[in-house]
Write an enzyme that holds these catalytic residues in place. Sequence first.
Site, PDB file in Angstrom:
ATOM      1  N   HIS A  48       0.837  -1.196   0.000  1.00 37.69           N
ATOM      2  CA  HIS A  48       0.000   0.000   0.000  1.00 37.69           C
ATOM      3  C   HIS A  48       0.876   1.251   0.000  1.00 37.69           C
ATOM      4  O   HIS A  48       1.778   1.376   0.805  1.00 37.69           O
ATOM      5  CB  HIS A  48      -0.924  -0.026   1.214  1.00 37.69           C
ATOM      6  CG  HIS A  48      -1.933   1.060   1.200  1.00 37.69           C
ATOM      7  ND1 HIS A  48      -2.323   1.705   2.341  1.00 37.69           N
ATOM      8  CD2 HIS A  48      -2.642   1.621   0.186  1.00 37.69           C
ATOM      9  CE1 HIS A  48      -3.233   2.615   2.035  1.00 37.69           C
ATOM     10  NE2 HIS A  48      -3.438   2.576   0.736  1.00 37.69           N
ATOM     11  N   ASP A  93       8.917   8.219 -19.999  1.00 39.98           N
ATOM     12  CA  ASP A  93       9.314   8.394 -21.385  1.00 39.98           C
ATOM     13  C   ASP A  93      10.786   8.019 -21.525  1.00 39.98           C
ATOM     14  O   ASP A  93      11.446   7.665 -20.535  1.00 39.98           O
ATOM     15  CB  ASP A  93       9.031   9.821 -21.863  1.00 39.98           C
ATOM     16  CG  ASP A  93       9.776  10.914 -21.098  1.00 39.98           C
ATOM     17  OD1 ASP A  93      10.865  10.652 -20.540  1.00 39.98           O
ATOM     18  OD2 ASP A  93       9.271  12.046 -21.070  1.00 39.98           O
TER      19      ASP A  93
END
EC number: 5.4.99.62
Length: 139
Positions: free
Chosen positions: A20, A28
């Site tokens: 969690h 990119d």
Amino acid sequence: MKKGVLLHSDISAVISRLGHTDQITISDAGLPIPLSTQRIDLALTQGIPDLMSVFDVVVQEVQVEAAILAAEMIDHNPQIHEQIIKRIAELETKQGNAIAIEYVSHNILKEKTEKSKAIIRTGECSPYANILLCSGVTF
């Protein structure tokens, strides 16, 4: 053999270890990757694979609670921004939860990648096309 859509063993291993609030980054081709962060390099050539293709596969395996984007993406890469917002809305419906979207400067985003469990580098060659996904829980 694995039956799911995600076949890449390194990505699968990282996702299986997410807890969690842990983060994973899809980047990119130009995002600097900190030496301390695991690099999973998928980039073959410009545009292959593109950011959204990798995003679509990763989110089939990760419960997403929040996403972090560079604020600069809104003005400098509106097409990718629109696609991400649309996909996140679809993912909210599929997962049955709200997904918070946080915008930070690109410099802050780069700093935040240091806490990512891994950065998946794509062949995406458009500006500010990076997204940090924060893991949620399924219960």
